[in-house]
Design a protein around this motif. Structure first.
Motif, PDB file in Angstrom:
ATOM      1  N   GLU A 273       1.700   9.780   2.853  1.00 32.08           N
ATOM      2  CA  GLU A 273       1.253  10.560   1.695  1.00 32.08           C
ATOM      3  C   GLU A 273      -0.168  10.197   1.286  1.00 32.08           C
ATOM      4  OE1 GLU A 273       4.032  10.316  -1.462  1.00 32.08           O
ATOM      5  OE2 GLU A 273       5.763  10.927  -0.248  1.00 32.08           O
ATOM      6  N   GLY A 274      -1.026  10.017   2.283  1.00 29.84           N
ATOM      7  CA  GLY A 274      -2.422   9.715   2.005  1.00 29.84           C
ATOM      8  C   GLY A 274      -2.718   8.262   1.737  1.00 29.84           C
ATOM      9  N   HIS A 275      -1.703   7.384   1.763  1.00 35.39           N
ATOM     10  CA  HIS A 275      -1.898   5.955   1.538  1.00 35.39           C
ATOM     11  C   HIS A 275      -1.767   5.219   2.871  1.00 35.39           C
ATOM     12  CE1 HIS A 275      -1.055   7.352  -2.511  1.00 35.39           C
ATOM     13  NE2 HIS A 275      -1.463   6.196  -2.990  1.00 35.39           N
TER      14      HIS A 275
ATOM     15  N   GLY B  62       0.794  -1.218   0.000  1.00 39.10           N
ATOM     16  CA  GLY B  62       0.000   0.000   0.000  1.00 39.10           C
ATOM     17  C   GLY B  62       0.824   1.263   0.000  1.00 39.10           C
ATOM     18  N   LEU B  63       2.117   1.172  -0.332  1.00 35.17           N
ATOM     19  CA  LEU B  63       2.967   2.360  -0.348  1.00 35.17           C
ATOM     20  C   LEU B  63       2.629   3.242  -1.549  1.00 35.17           C
ATOM     21  CD1 LEU B  63       6.436   0.743   0.477  1.00 35.17           C
ATOM     22  CD2 LEU B  63       5.219   2.379   1.906  1.00 35.17           C
TER      23      LEU B  63
END
Length: 829
Positions: free
Chosen positions: A733-735, A673-674
């Motif tokens: 970063e939103g992830h 999920g990066l």
């Protein structure tokens, strides 16, 4: 006439004044001479007095020395002699006097301090510090004196510049605070001096203080355990536990020390309680807690409450529940005197409840009881036989044990036989051995020997004949079964050899056909003038690189010429390059020239003159290969370049360049999920906060584009577990990322990289929760629900094929699909 008279008067006055001044000067001169004479007389008198004092002191010193020669144990005489010698400045004699007194008496604090200060002044000139250290060591043995210790430590600071000087100062300060640090009025000065010394050292280092890691704490604790100071050990444990509260091993180590060394009830029990509250999933901590409660005489209600909490803690495996039940049952057995029916009945009820709990709760949760050998029932049976003399109940329990699949094991029957031999009778012993001969499948010979030995000792002739008949009949059946199994195994091995030979022949035939086809293509291309200098060339497909000038005429000849100079020890193999790479030889030469002198660069081209994306770089020296390997994964035109050792596959067919682990890696975590923009440096900086990062590997496509997956390797398993606990679910970063212990899927034996794998070839994997080996690795659901709820789209540690719905039957074997099944699959898509 008046004016001359006035002039004469004025002149007479001046003459009188001058005369008066001369008389005054003469009088002053006479007075000075008198004073000088008096000073000379006084000086003579002082010299006389001084000489008289010296004579008196010397006479007194001689008198004291004579008195000491008569009575060496005259304490006051020693003290007076030292004072006189110090007053006279007789340093050599003073040192001897102090030395002689110290050999007979312990010196007072004042005498030692005077002696030490005199010796320190002398050593500043002699530059011999070891003599003073020896004198300090003698001084600290006479009395516990904070001033002497403080003087010792401060003097040692002057030797910091010598080799090992700082360690010596620390050692003296440590001894000082141990000896006099608890002195009510003067111990504070030693602590303050020690603190100032450490602050001075710290200011010179200019470091940013960071909290110690788990490994440093463990080393620190091991050191303190060797020293053995309880107060220091306890505070070190508390510091470590405050920063590593989710590490069960640290709690276990601390509670073990408190149980075995300090044994202070309140401290021991409170620490055990904190341990199970921080790590409730760890059975060993609950086990230690229950034993500590019993050891310190806790009431029965408290012990029972703690045990009930342990059952609800959510252990990781079924065997944990068996072990915690055994601890509680042992506790109940120890409090029974077997004269009171109340306590005995409570023990029996606990055994019954334990068996029900294993069957209902544990088996439903884990799919197994955790006690396949029925150890709990064995213990119950022995208690009934030994303490209660109730063999009937013991036999009922053993019958129950055998019905649970244990009748095929020889050791179980022998345990039952030994119980009957100890507390039963020969009739039941013989019956147990006869049943063992009929049922045992693992070691039937041993059971038969035990039966025959028993009949030799206690049986009649009829019993012996019966035993021989039964054992022979049983062994004949066993031998027949073994012969059939051996024949079946031999047939399977022969069939496997035939299949391998058939596959080898097919592979050889395909290879021969492919070689013939390649030779025909080359012949056709040569005949049509493909490699001629003036012949027209076929245009490569879009994006492909044509042969560079000088390569087109004789590509194969060029490779053959350079292969004569090939040296694998000085070469590296470069792969994953773009087929469209312009001038690969010049590009790679410029890229690797910093590694050392290059002998040749051999790019590989296809038979149509197209660059195939890999080449060989050969250096003048083998030392350059090590530097070249450091350029592995360097991007070249947007693609990661793979650099590996050059190995001849004909000589080393099993050599594999890129081989990643496919088993559980407890010191490594897998992150999914990066964000695709996340770099290796950014991820390493994030993971550094959880421990020592040894390596970070971003998973990419062949083109070098990231997949949003990564593997991060830590220094040990504990740091990886901490990272799972603290990083899982964090947003970058939103992830929102997912973190788990690395557990890549395994390949089957016959599978090749890149080939499509059937579902049945997938090896079983050890699944972990999002927190790794943290709180729990267990989902509290029956196994049947686990199989039904297998995810489809979830990214795991690697690439794994998912089972298609309807392709397996109830036994887990592949089911043949019909035309209607394929139609349904197509319609669903």
């Amino acid at each position: 006439m008046a004016a001359p008279a006035n002039a004469e008067q004025t002149q007479l006055q001046d003459m009188e004044e001058d005369g008066a001044k001369v008389e005054e000067r003469e009088m002053d001169s006479d007075e000075e001479e008198d004073e000088e004479g008096m000073r000379v007389e006084n000086s003579d008198e002082e010299e006389d007095d001084s000489s008289e004092d010296e004579k008196e002191n010397e006479a007194e010193i001689q008198r004291l020395e004579e008195q000491l020669s008569i009575n060496a144990f005259d304490y006051n005489c020693h003290v007076d002699l030292i004072k006189l010698l110090k007053q006279e400045g007789e340093l050599i004699r003073l040192r001897k006097a102090r030395q002689k007194m110290s050999e007979l008496f312990p010196l007072t604090e004042e005498i030692w301090l005077d002696w030490l200060k005199d010796e320190i002044r002398l050593t500043e000139e002699e530059s011999n510090r070891e003599k003073v250290y020896e004198l300090f060591e003698r001084a600290i043995k006479d009395y516990i004196c904070p001033e002497i210790w403080l003087e010792y430590a401060q003097y040692s600071i002057g030797g910091m510049g010598s080799p090992g000087g700082i360690d010596k100062v620390r050692s003296i300060f440590e001894r000082a605070v141990t000896a006099v640090g608890l002195h009510m009025t003067k111990g504070q000065s030693v602590w303050e001096a020690y603190r100032e010394f450490e602050n001075a050292i710290l200011s010179t280092l200019q470091l940013v203080a960071e909290p110690p890691k788990l490994a440093e704490y463990q080393a620190y604790i091991d050191f303190e355990l060797k020293v053995g100071d309880p107060a220091r050990i306890q505070i070190t444990f508390e510091r470590a536990l405050a920063e590593n509260c989710l590490v069960p091993d640290m709690w276990s180590k601390c509670t073990k020390y408190l149980d075995r060394q300090l044994k202070v009830k309140d401290l021991v029990l409170s620490t055990h309680e904190r341990a199970v509250r921080n790590c409730p999933w760890t059975m060993s901590l609950w086990k230690s807690y229950l034993l500590a409660l019993e050891r310190h005489g806790a009431d029965h209600h408290t012990v029972s409450d703690v045990f009930e909490k342990a059952l609800n803690a959510g252990f990781i495996q079924a065997t944990d529940y068996v072990e915690i039940w055994q601890v509680y049952l042992d506790y109940l057995r120890r409090r029974v005197d077997f004269k009171s029916s109340k306590e005995l009945e409570e023990l029996r009820e606990a055994f019954s409840r334990c068996l029900d709990y294993m069957k209902q709760d544990v088996e439903e949760r884990f799919g197994e009881s955790g006690d396949p050998s029925c150890v709990v029932m064995q213990i119950w049976a022995r208690i009934e036989a030994l303490h209660c003399k109730n063999m009937q109940k013991a036999r009922e329990l053993w019958d129950n044990i055998m019905t649970k699949g244990n009748s095929k094991y020889a050791n179980m029957w022998l345990e039952y036989y030994n119980l009957e031999r100890s507390y039963g009778d020969s009739v039941h012993c013989r019956k147990a051995l006869h049943r063992a001969v009929q049922c045992t499948t693992d070691y039937p010979e041993h059971v038969c020997d035990v039966l025959l030995t028993f009949e030799r000792v206690e049986g009649s002739l009829e019993d012996w004949d019966t035993a021989v008949q039964k054992t022979e009949s049983r062994m004949n059946r066993i031998n027949e079964q073994r012969a059939k199994a051996a024949e079946k195994e031999a047939n399977q091995a022969r069939q496997e050899e035939e299949r391998v030979e058939q596959r080898r022949k097919v592979k050889a035939e395909k290879k021969g056909l492919k070689k013939d086809q390649r030779g025909a293509d080359e012949y056709m291309e040569t005949e049509t003038g493909l490699f001629g200098r003036n012949a027209p060339r076929t245009k490569p497909s879009a994006g492909l690189k044509k042969v560079p000038p000088g390569h087109g005429d004789a590509a194969e000849k060029q490779i053959d010429d350079k292969s004569e100079l090939r040296d694998d020890c000085c070469s590296v193999f470069i792969s994953n390059l773009a087929f469209t790479l312009q001038e690969p030889e010049a590009t790679l030469k410029a890229l690797f020239e910093s590694c050392g002198s290059i002998a040749q660069v051999r790019p590989i081209f296809g038979h149509r003159g197209v660059f195939r994306g890999y080449c060989y770089v050969q250096f003048e020296s083998p030392a350059s290969v090590t530097e070249a390997l450091k350029l592995d994964r360097r991007e070249v035109e947007g693609r990661p370049m793979f650099v590996s050792p050059c190995v001849d596959k004909n000589k080393n067919p099993d050599f594999k360049i890129f081989k990643y682990n496919t088993s559980l890696e407890k010191h490594k975590i897998f992150i999914s999920g990066l964000p695709l923009s996340c770099t290796k440096e950014q991820l390493e900086e994030i993971c550094k906060q959880q421990g020592t990062v040894k390596d970070v590997r971003l998973v990419t496509y062949r083109s070098g584009r990231p997949k949003g997956l990564a593997y991060v390797e830590f220094a040990d398993e504990t740091q990886a577990s901490q990272a799972v606990l603290k990083m899982d679910g964090v947003e970058i970063e939103g992830h929102k990322i997912s973190v788990a212990i690395s557990n890549p899927p395994r390949r089957s034996v016959n599978e090749k990289p890149g080939s499509s794998r059937p579902v049945t070839d997938m090896m079983p994997r050890q699944n972990y929760g999002s927190r790794g080996k943290g709180r729990t690795q267990l989902s509290l659901l029956p196994r049947s629900l686990h199989r039904q709820a297998a995810g489809v789209g979830k990214v795991e540690n690697g690439t794994a094929a998912e089972k298609m719905e309807g392709t397996v039957n109830t036994t887990g074997e592949p089911r043949t699909l019909s035309n209607s099944d394929f139609a349904k699959m197509l319609l669903n898509k």
